[in-house]
Design a protein around this motif. Structure first.
Motif, short mmCIF file in Angstrom:
data_model
loop_
_atom_site.label_atom_id
_atom_site.label_comp_id
_atom_site.label_asym_id
_atom_site.label_seq_id
_atom_site.Cartn_x
_atom_site.Cartn_y
_atom_site.Cartn_z
N GLY A 1 -6.96 0.10 -3.31
CA GLY A 1 -6.08 -0.94 -2.78
C GLY A 1 -6.17 -2.20 -3.64
N PRO B 1 -7.41 -8.71 -1.36
CA PRO B 1 -6.47 -9.62 -0.68
C PRO B 1 -6.13 -10.87 -1.50
N GLY C 1 0.70 -4.67 -0.25
CA GLY C 1 -0.32 -4.85 0.78
C GLY C 1 -1.30 -3.71 0.73
N ASN C 2 -2.13 -3.64 1.74
CA ASN C 2 -3.10 -2.56 1.82
C ASN C 2 -2.90 -1.76 3.09
N ARG C 3 -3.28 -0.51 3.05
CA ARG C 3 -3.11 0.34 4.22
C ARG C 3 -4.06 -0.10 5.32
N SER C 4 -3.66 0.10 6.57
CA SER C 4 -4.57 -0.27 7.66
C SER C 4 -5.36 0.95 8.11
N ASP C 5 -4.81 2.15 7.84
CA ASP C 5 -5.48 3.35 8.34
C ASP C 5 -6.63 3.83 7.47
N ARG C 6 -6.61 3.44 6.19
CA ARG C 6 -7.64 3.87 5.25
C ARG C 6 -7.51 3.02 4.01
N SER C 7 -8.36 3.25 2.97
CA SER C 7 -8.19 2.41 1.78
C SER C 7 -6.99 2.91 0.98
#
Ligand code: ADP
Length: 268
Positions: free
Chosen positions: A193, A196, A240-246
């Protein structure tokens, strides 16, 4: 008195002009510094793959006859991969120049998104050979209003990044759905990912999170071109980055073509 005031005014104007000259000189020096840093970086990016091509080509011509088939194939594959990298870099530089000079004038018209995704995946086939690619396009997708050549380049750059920044064997997902008058396309990978603090900067020209990473060679131009192309077509792109995993997620929002019926689901 008038003379004195006039002198004072002339003096003040002179001072302002001097300050402007200094500012202009500073700006010119900074521009020159950036230009030469850019040239150094571009020369480096051109020479690295070229040196590797020359090395492998020299080994092939000198020792090719003493090598077995697999050894020759290794060298030939290296030449091909490095030449492709060189080709992508030059294409990126040209795209960036076209964008900055205002020469990018997207064609508009209704386009079938699934066809574009298909041809971008075909182009990235070899690059993504080690990944599992999953395509999930909603059956009610409308036609989109896009320049197919530019959009395919955007998809190509994003898929190329997924191949580069997510480990072999991981899954790369392309998903599209209708969102009101627009279509949302999401590309997700399973890499580390994006930190931030860098999310807003990765679309800047020449910005790379790990600038010294020679393993995953890049120019920092791919995403700047994506943003330039997508915005020129009236769309938007966000990272952005995933919320469920990297993993990273790139979201493209593109206008649906006006007054056109939704595409029929071809499986019906
Ligand atoms: P390049 O890949 O040539 O460095 P890009 O403009 O395509 O340039 O990307 C800029 C930076 O954004 C990359 O150097 C990398 O740090 C980060 N990046 C892009 N795509 C991904 C991704 N899928 N996962 C993690 N980081 C990414």
């Amino acid at each position: 008195l008038l003379d004195a005031l006039g002198d004072q005014a002339a003096l003040a104007i002179e001072r302002v002009m001097l300050a402007e000259d200094v500012d202009r000189a500073k700006l010119a020096a900074e521009t020159e510094r950036l230009r030469s840093a850019l040239l150094t970086s571009i020369s480096h990016d051109l020479r690295t793959p070229l040196a590797s091509i020359l090395g492998s080509a020299t080994s092939l011509t000198r020792y090719g006859s003493t090598l077995d088939e697999a050894g020759r194939l290794d060298l030939a594959t290296n030449i091909q991969e490095e030449a492709e990298r060189l080709n992508r870099f030059i294409a990126n530089l040209l795209d960036m120049t076209r964008l900055e000079s205002g020469a990018v004038r997207p064609r508009s018209g209704p386009v079938d998104l699934s066809e574009l995704v298909g041809s971008a995946l075909e182009r990235t086939g070899r690059i993504l050979a080690g990944h599992h690619v999953e395509v999930d396009l909603a059956p009610d997708l409308p036609m989109v209003d896009l320049d197919p050549v530019l959009f395919e380049q955007v998809l190509f750059n994003l898929l190329d990044n997924a191949a580069k920044y997510a480990p072999a064997g991981s899954r790369v997902t392309v998903r599209a759905r209708r969102l009101g008058d627009a279509v949302e396309v999401r590309l997700m990978d399973e890499g580390d990912g994006i930190p931030p603090a860098d999310v807003d900067r990765i679309f800047d020209k020449f910005y790379r999170v790990h600038a010294q990473d020679r393993q995953r060679a890049g120019t920092g131009l791919g995403l700047a071109i994506c943003r330039g192309f997508v915005e020129a077509m009236g769309g938007a792109i966000a990272a952005g980055n995933r919320s469920d995993r990297s993993g990273a997620v790139f979201t493209l929002t593109i206008p649906a073509a006006a007054d056109l019926p939704a595409l029929e689901d071809s499986s019906l």
